[in-house]
Motif scaffolding. Structure first.
Motif, PDB file in Angstrom:
ATOM      1  N   THR A  72       0.817  -1.216   0.000  1.00  0.00           N
ATOM      2  CA  THR A  72       0.000   0.000   0.000  1.00  0.00           C
ATOM      3  C   THR A  72       0.851   1.268   0.000  1.00  0.00           C
ATOM      4  O   THR A  72       0.590   2.211  -0.766  1.00  0.00           O
ATOM      5  CB  THR A  72      -0.936   0.010   1.228  1.00  0.00           C
ATOM      6  OG1 THR A  72      -1.766  -1.149   1.197  1.00  0.00           O
ATOM      7  CG2 THR A  72      -1.813   1.255   1.204  1.00  0.00           C
ATOM      8  N   GLU A  73       1.881   1.301   0.812  1.00  0.00           N
ATOM      9  CA  GLU A  73       2.706   2.502   0.916  1.00  0.00           C
ATOM     10  C   GLU A  73       3.477   2.753  -0.374  1.00  0.00           C
ATOM     11  O   GLU A  73       3.620   3.903  -0.821  1.00  0.00           O
ATOM     12  CB  GLU A  73       3.670   2.386   2.094  1.00  0.00           C
ATOM     13  CG  GLU A  73       4.394   3.701   2.410  1.00  0.00           C
ATOM     14  CD  GLU A  73       5.235   3.617   3.663  1.00  0.00           C
ATOM     15  OE1 GLU A  73       5.920   4.602   3.978  1.00  0.00           O
ATOM     16  OE2 GLU A  73       5.206   2.554   4.336  1.00  0.00           O
ATOM     17  N   VAL A  74       3.959   1.682  -1.004  1.00  0.00           N
ATOM     18  CA  VAL A  74       4.671   1.823  -2.280  1.00  0.00           C
ATOM     19  C   VAL A  74       3.736   2.373  -3.349  1.00  0.00           C
ATOM     20  O   VAL A  74       4.104   3.269  -4.123  1.00  0.00           O
ATOM     21  CB  VAL A  74       5.261   0.462  -2.719  1.00  0.00           C
ATOM     22  CG1 VAL A  74       5.835   0.561  -4.135  1.00  0.00           C
ATOM     23  CG2 VAL A  74       6.332   0.007  -1.746  1.00  0.00           C
ATOM     24  N   ARG A  75       2.512   1.866  -3.397  1.00  0.00           N
ATOM     25  CA  ARG A  75       1.532   2.335  -4.376  1.00  0.00           C
ATOM     26  C   ARG A  75       1.214   3.806  -4.164  1.00  0.00           C
ATOM     27  O   ARG A  75       1.142   4.586  -5.125  1.00  0.00           O
ATOM     28  CB  ARG A  75       0.247   1.509  -4.275  1.00  0.00           C
ATOM     29  CG  ARG A  75      -0.795   1.900  -5.343  1.00  0.00           C
ATOM     30  CD  ARG A  75      -2.117   1.196  -5.115  1.00  0.00           C
ATOM     31  NE  ARG A  75      -2.755   1.653  -3.880  1.00  0.00           N
ATOM     32  CZ  ARG A  75      -3.104   0.862  -2.884  1.00  0.00           C
ATOM     33  NH1 ARG A  75      -2.869  -0.437  -2.947  1.00  0.00           N
ATOM     34  NH2 ARG A  75      -3.678   1.352  -1.799  1.00  0.00           N
ATOM     35  N   ASP A  76       1.027   4.221  -2.928  1.00  0.00           N
ATOM     36  CA  ASP A  76       0.697   5.616  -2.644  1.00  0.00           C
ATOM     37  C   ASP A  76       1.830   6.563  -3.036  1.00  0.00           C
ATOM     38  O   ASP A  76       1.595   7.652  -3.567  1.00  0.00           O
ATOM     39  CB  ASP A  76       0.361   5.780  -1.157  1.00  0.00           C
ATOM     40  CG  ASP A  76      -0.941   5.094  -0.763  1.00  0.00           C
ATOM     41  OD1 ASP A  76      -1.734   4.790  -1.677  1.00  0.00           O
ATOM     42  OD2 ASP A  76      -1.144   4.865   0.442  1.00  0.00           O
ATOM     43  N   ILE A  77       3.061   6.146  -2.778  1.00  0.00           N
ATOM     44  CA  ILE A  77       4.210   6.978  -3.148  1.00  0.00           C
ATOM     45  C   ILE A  77       4.303   7.097  -4.671  1.00  0.00           C
ATOM     46  O   ILE A  77       4.539   8.186  -5.214  1.00  0.00           O
ATOM     47  CB  ILE A  77       5.516   6.391  -2.567  1.00  0.00           C
ATOM     48  CG1 ILE A  77       5.523   6.547  -1.053  1.00  0.00           C
ATOM     49  CG2 ILE A  77       6.740   7.075  -3.181  1.00  0.00           C
ATOM     50  CD1 ILE A  77       6.678   5.848  -0.366  1.00  0.00           C
ATOM     51  N   ALA A  78       4.108   5.983  -5.379  1.00  0.00           N
ATOM     52  CA  ALA A  78       4.167   6.007  -6.848  1.00  0.00           C
ATOM     53  C   ALA A  78       3.104   6.945  -7.421  1.00  0.00           C
ATOM     54  O   ALA A  78       3.385   7.736  -8.338  1.00  0.00           O
ATOM     55  CB  ALA A  78       3.979   4.594  -7.394  1.00  0.00           C
ATOM     56  N   ARG A  79       1.896   6.885  -6.878  1.00  0.00           N
ATOM     57  CA  ARG A  79       0.809   7.725  -7.372  1.00  0.00           C
ATOM     58  C   ARG A  79       1.106   9.203  -7.141  1.00  0.00           C
ATOM     59  O   ARG A  79       0.986  10.033  -8.048  1.00  0.00           O
ATOM     60  CB  ARG A  79      -0.498   7.349  -6.674  1.00  0.00           C
ATOM     61  CG  ARG A  79      -1.702   8.177  -7.119  1.00  0.00           C
ATOM     62  CD  ARG A  79      -2.957   7.757  -6.359  1.00  0.00           C
ATOM     63  NE  ARG A  79      -4.126   8.481  -6.842  1.00  0.00           N
ATOM     64  CZ  ARG A  79      -4.463   9.700  -6.458  1.00  0.00           C
ATOM     65  NH1 ARG A  79      -3.705  10.348  -5.568  1.00  0.00           N
ATOM     66  NH2 ARG A  79      -5.532  10.286  -6.946  1.00  0.00           N
ATOM     67  N   SER A  80       1.501   9.538  -5.936  1.00  0.00           N
ATOM     68  CA  SER A  80       1.771  10.943  -5.607  1.00  0.00           C
ATOM     69  C   SER A  80       2.985  11.473  -6.372  1.00  0.00           C
ATOM     70  O   SER A  80       3.017  12.639  -6.771  1.00  0.00           O
ATOM     71  CB  SER A  80       1.994  11.087  -4.101  1.00  0.00           C
ATOM     72  OG  SER A  80       0.834  10.714  -3.382  1.00  0.00           O
ATOM     73  N   PHE A  81       3.980  10.628  -6.586  1.00  0.00           N
ATOM     74  CA  PHE A  81       5.158  11.019  -7.370  1.00  0.00           C
ATOM     75  C   PHE A  81       4.753  11.406  -8.790  1.00  0.00           C
ATOM     76  O   PHE A  81       5.192  12.427  -9.335  1.00  0.00           O
ATOM     77  CB  PHE A  81       6.160   9.863  -7.399  1.00  0.00           C
ATOM     78  CG  PHE A  81       7.306  10.055  -8.366  1.00  0.00           C
ATOM     79  CD1 PHE A  81       8.395  10.841  -8.032  1.00  0.00           C
ATOM     80  CD2 PHE A  81       7.284   9.427  -9.613  1.00  0.00           C
ATOM     81  CE1 PHE A  81       9.448  11.021  -8.928  1.00  0.00           C
ATOM     82  CE2 PHE A  81       8.326   9.594 -10.499  1.00  0.00           C
ATOM     83  CZ  PHE A  81       9.409  10.392 -10.159  1.00  0.00           C
ATOM     84  N   LEU A  82       3.887  10.602  -9.415  1.00  0.00           N
ATOM     85  CA  LEU A  82       3.458  10.882 -10.786  1.00  0.00           C
ATOM     86  C   LEU A  82       2.577  12.127 -10.868  1.00  0.00           C
ATOM     87  O   LEU A  82       2.673  12.906 -11.823  1.00  0.00           O
ATOM     88  CB  LEU A  82       2.717   9.665 -11.352  1.00  0.00           C
ATOM     89  CG  LEU A  82       3.604   8.458 -11.656  1.00  0.00           C
ATOM     90  CD1 LEU A  82       2.754   7.237 -11.996  1.00  0.00           C
ATOM     91  CD2 LEU A  82       4.564   8.763 -12.792  1.00  0.00           C
ATOM     92  N   LEU A  83       1.732  12.325  -9.876  1.00  0.00           N
ATOM     93  CA  LEU A  83       0.902  13.531  -9.867  1.00  0.00           C
ATOM     94  C   LEU A  83       1.768  14.786  -9.757  1.00  0.00           C
ATOM     95  O   LEU A  83       1.513  15.798 -10.425  1.00  0.00           O
ATOM     96  CB  LEU A  83      -0.091  13.472  -8.709  1.00  0.00           C
ATOM     97  CG  LEU A  83      -1.220  12.439  -8.833  1.00  0.00           C
ATOM     98  CD1 LEU A  83      -2.071  12.432  -7.570  1.00  0.00           C
ATOM     99  CD2 LEU A  83      -2.092  12.735 -10.050  1.00  0.00           C
ATOM    100  N   ALA A  84       2.791  14.724  -8.921  1.00  0.00           N
ATOM    101  CA  ALA A  84       3.695  15.860  -8.786  1.00  0.00           C
ATOM    102  C   ALA A  84       4.459  16.109 -10.084  1.00  0.00           C
ATOM    103  O   ALA A  84       4.596  17.250 -10.556  1.00  0.00           O
ATOM    104  CB  ALA A  84       4.674  15.608  -7.634  1.00  0.00           C
ATOM    105  N   LEU A  85       4.925  15.050 -10.700  1.00  0.00           N
ATOM    106  CA  LEU A  85       5.694  15.165 -11.941  1.00  0.00           C
ATOM    107  C   LEU A  85       4.856  15.728 -13.085  1.00  0.00           C
ATOM    108  O   LEU A  85       5.377  16.414 -13.977  1.00  0.00           O
ATOM    109  CB  LEU A  85       6.243  13.791 -12.330  1.00  0.00           C
ATOM    110  CG  LEU A  85       7.271  13.735 -13.461  1.00  0.00           C
ATOM    111  CD1 LEU A  85       8.545  14.481 -13.074  1.00  0.00           C
ATOM    112  CD2 LEU A  85       7.587  12.281 -13.813  1.00  0.00           C
ATOM    113  N   SER A  86       3.544  15.466 -13.064  1.00  0.00           N
ATOM    114  CA  SER A  86       2.669  15.918 -14.151  1.00  0.00           C
ATOM    115  C   SER A  86       2.638  17.434 -14.289  1.00  0.00           C
ATOM    116  O   SER A  86       2.310  17.960 -15.359  1.00  0.00           O
ATOM    117  CB  SER A  86       1.246  15.396 -13.926  1.00  0.00           C
ATOM    118  OG  SER A  86       0.637  16.027 -12.804  1.00  0.00           O
ATOM    119  N   LEU A  87       3.000  18.153 -13.235  1.00  0.00           N
ATOM    120  CA  LEU A  87       3.023  19.613 -13.302  1.00  0.00           C
ATOM    121  C   LEU A  87       4.090  20.132 -14.267  1.00  0.00           C
ATOM    122  O   LEU A  87       4.050  21.287 -14.678  1.00  0.00           O
ATOM    123  CB  LEU A  87       3.270  20.196 -11.908  1.00  0.00           C
ATOM    124  CG  LEU A  87       2.228  19.866 -10.839  1.00  0.00           C
ATOM    125  CD1 LEU A  87       2.667  20.399  -9.482  1.00  0.00           C
ATOM    126  CD2 LEU A  87       0.864  20.437 -11.231  1.00  0.00           C
ATOM    127  N   GLY A  88       5.037  19.271 -14.636  1.00  0.00           N
ATOM    128  CA  GLY A  88       6.096  19.701 -15.541  1.00  0.00           C
ATOM    129  C   GLY A  88       6.028  19.083 -16.927  1.00  0.00           C
ATOM    130  O   GLY A  88       6.971  19.226 -17.715  1.00  0.00           O
TER     131      GLY A  88
END
Length: 450
Positions: A124-140
């Protein structure tokens, strides 16, 4: 770019184009490198989360920016053929296309990201980090794609050291933001691997804004007047860009995505295996920047010579680049064989991850040799605007040969996770052989036609 008469002149001109590209690629990749290394020092879970997020994003990013790389051979051939007046229109249309692609990616990502992650066998924690990482990256994403076009324009003119300086200016920003956001320094919240996504997004904005200023205000780029005249969207121009760019993009996508697919298949193993695989793959990808840079330089010099119909010169540049890539790959392979423990230590202090990373790194030596042949030839063929065969070769060698073999080795032998790496090596080697055959045929055709 100038016409050359001797081999020595070709070597110097090739190096003058190549070295800035290499520094630029290493600096750009350093963003991912530092994301991975610094996330790994945050925790193995952060490293695994960034690994999954990167594995989902990198194939898409590489494939779509690969489409925009069509600008390089198009502009290089225009300049070689003395058709400079056509350059501004082509570059602007590519920028419009880049923005459209970026918006489409963001929209599609919003729809499919959660279903993809939820269907993966992740903690669960790995999945949440992956999701939030991609959302942050999408800003660029938008500036990332626009910058690709600007860089291709600048590089196609032979001024590769300009993009080198732009990237070198931006790299410290990325490292500083990682330091602040991943570890929560200077009063900022500790975001772990997610902070790496925000740092990369901000850095892409910096790169794009700097490059826009350079193209508009600095010579010799300003003389092209890229922004001095407005051109409306031309679907015909988009079609021309896509006709050349889509095969380039898909060939890159097929190559990059097989590595990502393997990382995703690794989700059946434990977090230590995922982290070790990602660390070793990250370093192998870092070294890949050398043959990739040679490939990009070859596209420029070969495209320039082909535009001027100097096919013998284009052939000489081709083998100069391939030979250089093989020599460097051999040197890197020897160094990695003797210093695998030190390299693994860059990524983690966890004993289990460290030991497993060393084993993966030894397999990556074989990657280097195959890439030293395949990557330069891909760049050469793009210089000729011969991209359809590369697309087919990438599909067959990576997805018909490489991945099935890897799956069989991993599932039905004692190799387990290492089986996937053997499959990857087999696919890369097959691709190198096929591409070399295509290059020989194409060069023979061009020499006869001339």
């Amino acid at each position: 770019m100038n016409e050359t008469q001797t081999l020595q002149e070709k070597i110097w001109q090739f190096l003058s184009v190549l070295l800035p590209i290499l520094i630029t690629q290493l600096a750009l990749f350093s963003m991912t490198f530092f994301d991975t290394v610094m996330s790994g020092h945050a925790s193995p879970t952060d490293l695994a989360g960034v690994a999954i997020g990167t594995s989902l994003w990198v194939p898409i990013q590489a494939g779509l920016t690969g489409i925009l790389m069509a600008v390089t051979p198009m502009v290089a051939q225009m300049v070689g053929a003395m058709r400079r007046d056509q350059v501004p229109f082509t570059v602007l249309q590519a920028m419009y296309l880049a923005a459209a692609i970026a918006v489409a990616v963001i929209f599609c990502g919003a729809l499919v990201l959660d279903p993809i992650l939820n269907n993966m066998n992740l903690e669960t924690e790995v999945r949440d980090i992956a999701r939030s990482f991609l959302l942050a990256l999408s800003l660029g994403i938008v500036p990332m794609f626009v910058y690709t076009v600007i860089r291709c324009f600048i590089d196609a003119l032979g001024w590769t050291r300009v993009t080198m300086f732009i990237t070198l200016i931006s790299l410290p920003i990325n490292v500083f933001l990682n330091y602040v956001l991943i570890f929560g320094n200077f009063g900022m919240p500790r975001l772990g691997g997610v902070g790496a996504g925000y740092a990369s997004a901000i850095t892409y904005w910096c790169i794009t804004l700097i490059s826009l200023y350079v193209v508009h205000r600095v010579e010799p780029f300003a003389e092209y007047g890229i922004f001095s005249r407005f051109f409306s969207v031309s679907l015909a121009a988009w079609k021309e860009l896509l006709t050349l760019g889509v095969p380039i993009g898909f060939s890159i996508f097929f190559e990059v995505s097989i590595f990502a697919a393997v990382t995703l298949l690794m989700s059946e193993f434990n977090t230590v295996t995922i982290a070790a695989h990602q660390a070793a793959m990250n370093f192998a990808s870092f070294i890949y920047m050398v043959p990739l840079s040679i490939s990009m330089a070859l596209t420029i010099v070969v495209g320039f010579e082909v535009g001027a119909k100097r096919y013998q010169d284009a052939r000489q540049y081709s083998y100069l680049g391939i030979g250089m890539a093989l020599i460097l790959a051999t040197c890197f392979g020897i160094g990695l064989f003797f210093f695998s423990e030190q390299v693994a230590g860059f990524y983690t202090t966890d004993a289990a991850v460290l030991q497993l990373t060393q084993h993966f790194l030894l397999y990556s030596i074989l990657f280097l040799l195959s890439d030293a042949v395949a990557a330069p030839i891909q760049g050469i063929l793009r210089g000729y605007k011969d991209v359809k065969v590369t697309f087919i070769v990438a599909l067959v060698s990576y997805w018909v040969i490489g991945l099935p073999l890897g799956y069989l080795f991993a599932k039905y032998t004692t190799l387990a996770a290492f089986g996937y790496w053997i499959g990857l090596i087999s696919g890369l080697a097959a691709g190198a052989v096929f591409l070399f055959g295509r290059l020989l045929v194409l060069q023979r055709q061009k020499m006869k036609a001339n």
